[in-house]
Design a protein around this motif. Structure first.
Motif, mmCIF file in Angstrom:
data_model
loop_
_atom_site.group_PDB
_atom_site.id
_atom_site.type_symbol
_atom_site.label_atom_id
_atom_site.label_comp_id
_atom_site.label_asym_id
_atom_site.label_seq_id
_atom_site.Cartn_x
_atom_site.Cartn_y
_atom_site.Cartn_z
ATOM 1 N N THR A 78 0.902 -1.130 0.139
ATOM 2 C CA THR A 78 0.017 0.033 -0.122
ATOM 3 C C THR A 78 0.725 1.348 0.032
ATOM 4 O O THR A 78 0.134 2.378 -0.193
ATOM 5 C CB THR A 78 -0.826 0.124 1.088
ATOM 6 O OG1 THR A 78 -0.183 0.101 2.381
ATOM 7 C CG2 THR A 78 -1.722 -1.174 1.268
ATOM 8 N N ALA B 72 2.012 2.330 2.652
ATOM 9 C CA ALA B 72 1.872 3.247 3.774
ATOM 10 C C ALA B 72 3.106 3.248 4.562
ATOM 11 O O ALA B 72 3.955 2.255 4.506
ATOM 12 C CB ALA B 72 0.940 2.297 4.589
ATOM 13 N N ASP B 73 3.603 4.066 5.424
ATOM 14 C CA ASP B 73 4.511 3.998 6.218
ATOM 15 C C ASP B 73 4.654 3.247 7.567
ATOM 16 O O ASP B 73 3.183 2.802 7.886
ATOM 17 C CB ASP B 73 5.023 5.352 6.777
ATOM 18 C CG ASP B 73 5.432 6.176 5.573
ATOM 19 O OD1 ASP B 73 6.499 6.086 4.967
ATOM 20 O OD2 ASP B 73 4.953 7.491 5.387
ATOM 21 N N THR B 74 5.414 2.739 8.077
ATOM 22 C CA THR B 74 5.205 1.593 9.349
ATOM 23 C C THR B 74 4.549 2.248 10.331
ATOM 24 O O THR B 74 3.848 1.799 11.031
ATOM 25 C CB THR B 74 6.786 1.391 9.668
ATOM 26 O OG1 THR B 74 7.508 1.413 8.704
ATOM 27 C CG2 THR B 74 6.770 0.257 10.639
ATOM 28 N N PHE B 75 4.564 3.858 10.565
ATOM 29 C CA PHE B 75 3.669 4.354 11.943
ATOM 30 C C PHE B 75 2.393 4.188 11.604
ATOM 31 O O PHE B 75 1.612 4.219 12.328
ATOM 32 C CB PHE B 75 4.543 5.785 11.986
ATOM 33 C CG PHE B 75 3.736 6.813 11.127
ATOM 34 C CD1 PHE B 75 2.328 7.183 11.315
ATOM 35 C CD2 PHE B 75 4.297 7.216 9.901
ATOM 36 C CE1 PHE B 75 1.795 8.188 10.296
ATOM 37 C CE2 PHE B 75 3.966 8.167 9.094
ATOM 38 C CZ PHE B 75 2.411 8.669 9.389
ATOM 39 N N GLU B 76 1.839 4.290 10.081
ATOM 40 C CA GLU B 76 0.657 4.104 9.737
ATOM 41 C C GLU B 76 0.126 2.790 10.577
ATOM 42 O O GLU B 76 -1.277 2.716 10.659
ATOM 43 C CB GLU B 76 0.330 4.216 8.491
ATOM 44 C CG GLU B 76 0.418 5.908 8.145
ATOM 45 C CD GLU B 76 0.489 5.964 6.654
ATOM 46 O OE1 GLU B 76 -0.978 6.435 6.089
ATOM 47 O OE2 GLU B 76 1.283 5.993 5.845
ATOM 48 N N ALA C 43 -0.459 2.956 14.125
ATOM 49 C CA ALA C 43 -1.733 3.886 14.360
ATOM 50 C C ALA C 43 -3.112 3.285 13.868
ATOM 51 O O ALA C 43 -3.969 3.449 14.703
ATOM 52 C CB ALA C 43 -1.349 5.213 13.493
ATOM 53 N N ALA C 44 -3.193 2.562 12.882
ATOM 54 C CA ALA C 44 -4.178 1.891 12.446
ATOM 55 C C ALA C 44 -4.599 0.884 13.445
ATOM 56 O O ALA C 44 -5.842 0.592 13.830
ATOM 57 C CB ALA C 44 -4.035 1.358 10.997
ATOM 58 N N ALA D 171 3.759 4.447 17.293
ATOM 59 C CA ALA D 171 3.488 5.408 16.153
ATOM 60 C C ALA D 171 3.797 6.631 16.101
ATOM 61 O O ALA D 171 4.573 7.091 15.080
ATOM 62 C CB ALA D 171 1.838 5.251 16.282
ATOM 63 N N TYR E 27 6.702 8.027 13.201
ATOM 64 C CA TYR E 27 6.190 9.151 12.627
ATOM 65 C C TYR E 27 7.021 10.180 12.759
ATOM 66 O O TYR E 27 7.585 11.128 11.744
ATOM 67 C CB TYR E 27 4.761 9.726 13.267
ATOM 68 C CG TYR E 27 4.446 10.967 12.470
ATOM 69 C CD1 TYR E 27 3.689 11.066 11.470
ATOM 70 C CD2 TYR E 27 4.774 12.356 13.072
ATOM 71 C CE1 TYR E 27 3.339 12.208 10.736
ATOM 72 C CE2 TYR E 27 4.421 13.206 12.566
ATOM 73 C CZ TYR E 27 3.706 13.319 11.428
ATOM 74 O OH TYR E 27 3.110 14.453 10.743
ATOM 75 N N THR F 178 10.089 9.125 10.737
ATOM 76 C CA THR F 178 9.763 9.237 9.193
ATOM 77 C C THR F 178 9.648 10.562 8.661
ATOM 78 O O THR F 178 10.200 10.896 7.494
ATOM 79 C CB THR F 178 8.304 8.754 8.830
ATOM 80 O OG1 THR F 178 8.154 7.443 9.390
ATOM 81 C CG2 THR F 178 7.892 8.676 7.534
#
Lengths: 326, 361
Positions: free
Chosen positions: A123, A125-129, A132-133, A161, A165, A168
């Motif tokens: 996707t 998406a960054d690892t923090f996402e 967070a998700a 997260a 973030y 990142t």
């Protein structure tokens, strides 16, 4: 209140209890587990270890990214596992330990599912996402479960997260140079953990009984106080132009912690952490002030550290004595 | 495990004719574990500044090996006298702790000159030095430090000899021997407890180093390419961890007078066997479980917390351990988890919950 075990050991060491009657004394005082307590302990250990190992096993499995297994099989597997654990929780109920263990496993499996989504569909998406998700997805369960351990897991996910973030976006965060990133991260984590600590203690004081055990807020106080200390140290050393708010915020934290944990809710753990924080900040301040210009500065700072920690240890023992006499 | 006031506790013991006369006047409360941790950390900070003083102000001390050792040993001897003369003074304890730590750092620095090319011999010498200081310096916090650092040095020496695989089993066995005798020697209670906590910390450390990059780095520094001994030694070490864990379960069952064919005995032994088998491929499980079990058996909440922290920490460390693939680790965790839940299911049948009040084991 005295810890019966420690008190009996003290009396035995002073010769008030004969060595061959130690076991009888400990049993009479209820300092050692009864048969029923042993059963509860074994039950809890087997249940939680089993649940956590199964959840971790799923995470390890999907991290391996086994190519021989189709993506549909992988998704089917993790979703079936989540459904099974949720069904178990529904059947057992959240009042029972087994039901809570099932919910904890389901919460860990949600992380495996989200990681699988990112791994399969790339996707971007960054690892923090992911974290967070994950935290967002299990928040409703944490809200209804009344289960401190699940809240600690949730808080750890949010901390992760935030950290990821910050890492990142350290290159491009509002044009701030890279050297500012650690300070931003420290402020963010300090703010989050301090708010979490205040909310936790506030809700516990407001009458929410299941929040009243002490280990969880102690973890939060450790994180919050540790970060406040780090901010003060950065500020004192003026490391790469750090903000000047580190020391005042640390001072405010220390005063608030003293008022809260000495007078409002007595908690020696946080007070001991405060003494250590004071020792570290004082040593940092004196190191900056003396600039280590001669050997005497080392000796002076060393003696100050010894004096603060020695006095701190004496004061903490006085507080402990007060608590025992209460 | 109940909490009661000192008066209530004395009254209970007197009714059971375990004590006589009036309750002794309250002495100083024992410092809780976190106060001792704080004092230990602060002691190290103070020691670092004192070492800085010696390094900058008394440069002749660190320039000569013999002088370094003599000054270090002299500092430790002075601290031994200080601790013996004034065991309870807060300032003197903290001062002695910092000076003692600085002194032993100087002694190790001096010894590192003698054993320049033999890291294993240096580690053995440090282990012997710390064992001696454990006995000679009667301070609770220092004894925890001396026990932990001495056992850690012994583990390093074992790594140098290619026998690191045995370190978790040896440390866990030592831990169990000390704590399972805690109540038999009440007059030496403080000595045993400080040694026991040091061994518990060393146990946690050995499991965290098993199969990790840190161990490889250490071995590389000692001129070794791997842990040595090959597969056989690794298996023997892992079997040792499992055997020690099962031994602890059997000793506790014996202490609590629980027969092996009785429900609680069967449940405890089955759980011990499952965790011992898991330790064959994940050697950190055994020491963590042993700390948790012995801590609970002795009513020691600090050890219980340390055992839980060791198990959780090992699980996160295990993800990065280098000796197996993630798929193999996943299979091991799944099998262990299912086996533990199966033991619990069996326990509910072997050892049904009674509705009436509990009795002592």
């Amino acid at each position: 209140m005295a810890n019966a075990r420690d008190q009996i050991l003290d009396w035995a060491e002073q010769g008030h209890i004969a060595p061959d009657r130690m076991r009888a004394a400990l049993d009479a005082a209820g300092a050692l587990p009864t048969v029923d307590q042993w059963r509860g302990f074994l039950d809890g250990v087997l249940l939680f270890m089993g649940a956590v190992l199964l959840g971790a096993s799923a995470i390890f499995f999907f991290a391996f990214n086994w190519q021989d297994l189709s993506r549909f099989a992988k998704f089917g597997l993790v979703q079936v596992l989540i459904l099974v654990t949720l069904a178990l929780m529904w059947k057992l109920g959240l009042e029972r330990t087994a039901g809570r263990a099932a919910l904890l496993t389901a919460s860990l499996l949600v992380g495996a599912l989200l990681a699988l989504v990112g791994q399969t569909y790339q996707t971007g998406a960054d690892t923090f996402e992911l974290f967070a998700a994950w935290a967002f997805a299990i928040l409703p369960w944490a809200l209804v479960a009344r289960f401190p351990l699940l809240w600690v897991v949730w808080l750890a996910l949010v901390n992760l997260a935030i950290s990821l973030y910050s890492l990142t976006f350290r290159w491009s965060w509002q044009g701030i140079p890279i050297v500012m990133a650690p300070e931003n991260l420290a402020w963010l984590l300090f703010g989050f953990n301090t708010v979490a600590l205040v909310v936790w203690e506030g809700l516990a004081a407001a009458g929410i009984v299941w929040l009243r055990e002490r280990w969880s807020p102690r973890i939060l106080a450790f994180a919050s106080g540790g970060l406040a200390t780090a901010l003060a140290v950065y500020d004192i050393f003026d490391w790469h132009g750090f903000s000047e708010w580190g020391s005042p915020v640390w001072l405010a934290w220390m005063i608030a912690a003293y008022a809260a944990y000495r007078h409002w809710t007595k908690d020696l753990f946080v007070l001991a952490g405060g003494v250590l924080s004071l020792t570290v900040v004082a040593a940092t301040f004196l190191s900056k002030a003396t600039r280590f210009n001669d050997a005497g500065a080392f000796l002076f700072i060393g003696l100050v550290v010894i004096a603060i920690s020695g006095l701190g240890g004496w004061w903490l023992k006085q507080v402990a004595n007060e608590e025992e006499q209460a | 495990m109940k909490t009661m006031t000192r008066e209530e506790l004395w009254s209970v013991l007197r009714q059971a004719t375990l004590v006589e006369g009036e309750m002794p006047a309250q002495g100083e409360a024992c410092a809780p574990w976190f106060v001792r941790v704080m004092l230990g950390l602060a002691g190290w900070i103070g020691a670092l500044f004192l070492l800085g003083f010696v390094g900058f102000g008394l440069a002749f001390v660190v320039k000569d090996q013999t002088t370094s050792w003599v000054v270090g040993a002299g500092a430790c001897a002075a601290v031994a006298m200080l601790f013996s003369a004034n065991r309870n003074g807060d300032f003197s304890s903290q001062f002695g702790l910092a000076v003692g730590l600085a002194g032993q750092a100087l002694m190790i620095y001096a010894m590192s000159w003698s054993f320049e090319h033999d890291f294993t011999a240096l580690a053995l010498a440090i282990a012997a030095q710390q064992a001696l200081l454990f006995i000679l310096l009667p301070n609770f916090v220092h004894r925890i430090w001396a026990a932990w650092s001495g056992v850690f040095a012994l583990s390093v020496a074992l790594a140098g000899m290619g026998l690191y695989a045995f370190a978790p089993a040896i440390v866990t066995a030592g831990f169990a021997v000390v704590w399972l005798r805690e109540f038999e020697h009440p007059l030496k209670s403080a000595l045993l407890r400080s040694g026991g906590y040091g061994l518990a910390l060393a146990g946690v450390q050995t499991v965290m180093m098993s199969g990790s990059l840190r161990l490889r780095w250490l071995l590389w520094n000692m001129g070794r390419r791997d842990a040595g001994g090959g597969e056989m030694v690794a298996w023997a070490g892992a079997l040792g961890v499992g055997a020690v864990l099962i031994g602890i379960v059997l000793l506790l069952l014996h202490r609590e007078k629980v027969a092996l064919n009785f429900g609680p005995g069967k449940a405890a032994l089955a759980a011990g066997v499952v965790l011992a088998l898991a330790s064959l491929k994940a050697p950190g499980v055994g020491p963590g479980a042993a700390i948790l079990l012995v801590g609970y058996a002795n009513g020691n909440r600090v050890l219980v917390g340390l055992g839980v922290a060791a198990l959780v920490g090992y699980l996160s460390h295990y993800y990065y351990a280098l000796h197996a693939t993630l798929l193999e680790k996943s299979a091991l965790l799944a099998c262990t988890g299912i086996a533990l839940l199966a033991v619990r299911f069996a326990m509910l049948r072997w050892w049904p919950l009674k509705k009436e009040g509990g009795s002592h084991a």
